[in-house]
Motif scaffolding. Sequence first.
Motif, PDB file in Angstrom:
ATOM      1  N   GLU A 131       0.847  -1.184   0.000  1.00 41.89           N
ATOM      2  CA  GLU A 131       0.000   0.000   0.000  1.00 41.89           C
ATOM      3  C   GLU A 131       0.886   1.238   0.000  1.00 41.89           C
ATOM      4  O   GLU A 131       2.033   1.182   0.461  1.00 41.89           O
ATOM      5  N   PRO A 132       0.365   2.364  -0.477  1.00 37.86           N
ATOM      6  CA  PRO A 132       1.173   3.600  -0.435  1.00 37.86           C
ATOM      7  C   PRO A 132       1.683   3.913   0.969  1.00 37.86           C
ATOM      8  O   PRO A 132       2.766   4.480   1.122  1.00 37.86           O
ATOM      9  N   GLU A 133       0.918   3.526   1.989  1.00 37.76           N
ATOM     10  CA  GLU A 133       1.328   3.774   3.376  1.00 37.76           C
ATOM     11  C   GLU A 133       2.556   2.951   3.784  1.00 37.76           C
ATOM     12  O   GLU A 133       3.147   3.193   4.838  1.00 37.76           O
ATOM     13  N   ASP A 134       2.928   1.970   2.981  1.00 31.61           N
ATOM     14  CA  ASP A 134       4.122   1.177   3.262  1.00 31.61           C
ATOM     15  C   ASP A 134       5.398   1.857   2.759  1.00 31.61           C
ATOM     16  O   ASP A 134       6.499   1.354   3.008  1.00 31.61           O
ATOM     17  N   THR A 135       5.247   2.960   2.068  1.00 28.38           N
ATOM     18  CA  THR A 135       6.408   3.683   1.573  1.00 28.38           C
ATOM     19  C   THR A 135       7.269   4.161   2.735  1.00 28.38           C
ATOM     20  O   THR A 135       6.793   4.852   3.632  1.00 28.38           O
ATOM     21  N   ALA A 136       8.538   3.772   2.721  1.00 26.68           N
ATOM     22  CA  ALA A 136       9.445   4.117   3.814  1.00 26.68           C
ATOM     23  C   ALA A 136      10.839   3.599   3.497  1.00 26.68           C
ATOM     24  O   ALA A 136      11.037   2.835   2.548  1.00 26.68           O
ATOM     25  N   LEU A 137      11.777   4.022   4.316  1.00 28.91           N
ATOM     26  CA  LEU A 137      13.122   3.450   4.303  1.00 28.91           C
ATOM     27  C   LEU A 137      13.106   2.276   5.280  1.00 28.91           C
ATOM     28  O   LEU A 137      12.742   2.449   6.443  1.00 28.91           O
ATOM     29  N   TYR A 138      13.460   1.103   4.796  1.00 29.50           N
ATOM     30  CA  TYR A 138      13.390  -0.117   5.595  1.00 29.50           C
ATOM     31  C   TYR A 138      14.784  -0.508   6.069  1.00 29.50           C
ATOM     32  O   TYR A 138      15.722  -0.575   5.273  1.00 29.50           O
TER      33      TYR A 138
END
Length: 124
Positions: free
Chosen positions: A86-93
């Motif tokens: 989902e777009p909300e999963d966008t992040a630096l992992y």
Amino acid sequence: LQLVESGGGLVQPGGSLTLACAASGLSLDYYALGWFRQAPGKDDEGVACISNPTGSTDVADSVKGRFVISFDLAKDTLYLQMNSLEPEDTALYFCAADARPDCSADELDDYDYWGRGTQVTVSS
């Protein structure tokens, strides 16, 4: 111990990615291994953890049913299989390792080692 993440990228909503975290300098056999993420302007969030001695896992409610954490003993590599992104999963992992093997550490700063991160962007 050095941890290096890979596998990030740009993916459309509903797509999948698998992140990998390779270790060098020390075996991860007896560590708790976690995945964290940090989105712009937000605090880091624990995504999942696996206790290598026991194999037990803990996954955040926000990704439960979509993300799976696993560890390949032969390759000494940690994975995060991410589905239905989902777009909300966008992040630096980030991946992280903790010498306390019970996944008791809640914050990235509580872990002993962590990598530099790999960017995941979910967008159409």
